[in-house]
Write a protein that holds these residues in place. Structure first.
Motif, short mmCIF file in Angstrom:
data_model
loop_
_atom_site.label_atom_id
_atom_site.label_comp_id
_atom_site.label_asym_id
_atom_site.label_seq_id
_atom_site.Cartn_x
_atom_site.Cartn_y
_atom_site.Cartn_z
N ASN A 260 46.61 19.83 -10.34
CA ASN A 260 45.10 19.86 -10.68
C ASN A 260 44.83 18.66 -11.47
O ASN A 260 43.59 18.82 -11.91
CB ASN A 260 45.09 21.04 -11.57
N GLU A 261 45.63 17.60 -11.41
CA GLU A 261 44.99 16.47 -12.03
C GLU A 261 45.05 15.16 -11.22
O GLU A 261 44.04 14.16 -11.20
CB GLU A 261 45.81 15.89 -13.39
N SER B 116 47.77 19.34 -5.88
CA SER B 116 47.06 18.26 -6.50
C SER B 116 45.54 18.63 -6.83
O SER B 116 45.02 19.75 -6.64
CB SER B 116 47.32 17.02 -5.60
N ARG B 117 44.86 17.60 -7.47
CA ARG B 117 43.16 17.95 -7.66
C ARG B 117 42.71 17.65 -6.43
O ARG B 117 42.07 18.41 -5.95
CB ARG B 117 42.93 16.86 -8.81
N ARG B 118 43.03 16.40 -5.76
CA ARG B 118 42.45 16.39 -4.30
C ARG B 118 43.47 15.56 -3.44
O ARG B 118 44.25 15.01 -4.19
CB ARG B 118 41.14 15.50 -4.25
N GLN C 283 40.36 21.32 -1.07
CA GLN C 283 40.77 20.26 -1.66
C GLN C 283 41.51 19.14 -0.80
O GLN C 283 41.83 17.80 -1.44
CB GLN C 283 41.50 20.74 -2.85
#
Length: 252
Positions: free
Chosen positions: A140-141, A162-164, A193
């Motif tokens: 998520n970062e 992941s975040r993206r 994402q």
């Protein structure tokens, strides 16, 4: 599969196409870590990720849809595969060595790599690459840019936590399958994402167009921009032109 440059400073040079130097600096000094996935299939070599960090207030603009630059041959390869994909059907898979990341939908089209998904889900394909993404991707970062994403095995994997995650693929057949696989997972909690784009990441001297050659058949993960590729068919090799961009052109 496209080959990317190994120059870690490459994104700071070349044509910025209206990207200001300030924005350019922000991109390469963001508080979010970018993992650059360099997979060189022709050399059978995996490069470790390149990471960059910066101030919390920095804003990162990430890849948007870009022109593929494919010539008629490239467009035909993409269109033919894109239109055929619904007939292949799809399946749900789990990477047994990373079951905590859940299940993924993928097309049964394995781009002439027989039983690929069966092998990959057992941990028999580039397990070290998956380990790298797990090690360097902070859930998520982290934002991941996956060069030469092929049909999306690693893209879907790190995209799930992941975040993206952004995939980039220059082979029109592989891109069609990767695009389809990404679309199959849009209803997952992480699906929005993840995205994939067509193009080639290159050094400034290779911008804007470069000739690409399939190793074996298009889509088989052996495609490259060098004079010789794995499973090279010589004068019978399928070739096409693709648009190349420096990293800074793609992310700003």
């Amino acid at each position: 599969m496209a080959m990317a440059s190994t120059r870690t400073s490459e994104g700071r040079g070349g044509n910025t196409k209206g990207c200001s130097s300030k924005r350019k600096y922000i991109i390469f000094t963001t508080s979010i870590v970018i993992l650059l996935h360099f997979l060189f299939y022709n050399a059978q070599e995996i490069q470790l990720p390149v990471t960059v960090t910066a101030p919390d207030e920095a804003t990162l603009l990430l890849p948007m849809k870009i022109p593929s630059g494919w010539d008629d041959q490239g467009i035909k390869l993409y269109t033919d595969r894109h239109n055929a994909l619904p007939n292949w059907g799809h399946r749900e898979i789990t990477f047994w060595h990373y079951q905590q990341y859940g299940q993924f939908w993928v097309s049964n089209d394995e781009c002439n790599n027989k039983q690929f998904w069966e092998i990959a889900t057992r941990g028999g394909w580039e397990r070290g690459t998956f380990n790298i993404f797990q090690k360097y991707t902070v859930p998520n970062e982290t934002i991941v840019v996956d060069f030469g994403t092929w049909i999306g095995p690693t893209l879907l994997f790190h995209g799930s936590f992941s975040r993206r995650s952004f995939g980039i693929e220059a082979d029109p057949v592989a891109y069609a399958v990767a695009e389809y696989n990404v679309e199959l997972n849009q209803n997952k909690t992480w699906g929005k994402q993840v995205s994939v784009d067509h193009g080639c990441v290159a050094t400034p001297e290779d911008v804007p167009l470069i000739k690409m050659k399939a190793g074996g058949k298009p889509g088989m993960s052996m495609s490259g921009i060098g004079e010789h590729v794995a499973r090279d068919r010589g004068p019978n090799a399928v070739t096409w032109f693709v648009a190349c961009y420096t990293l800074s052109d793609m992310v700003c």
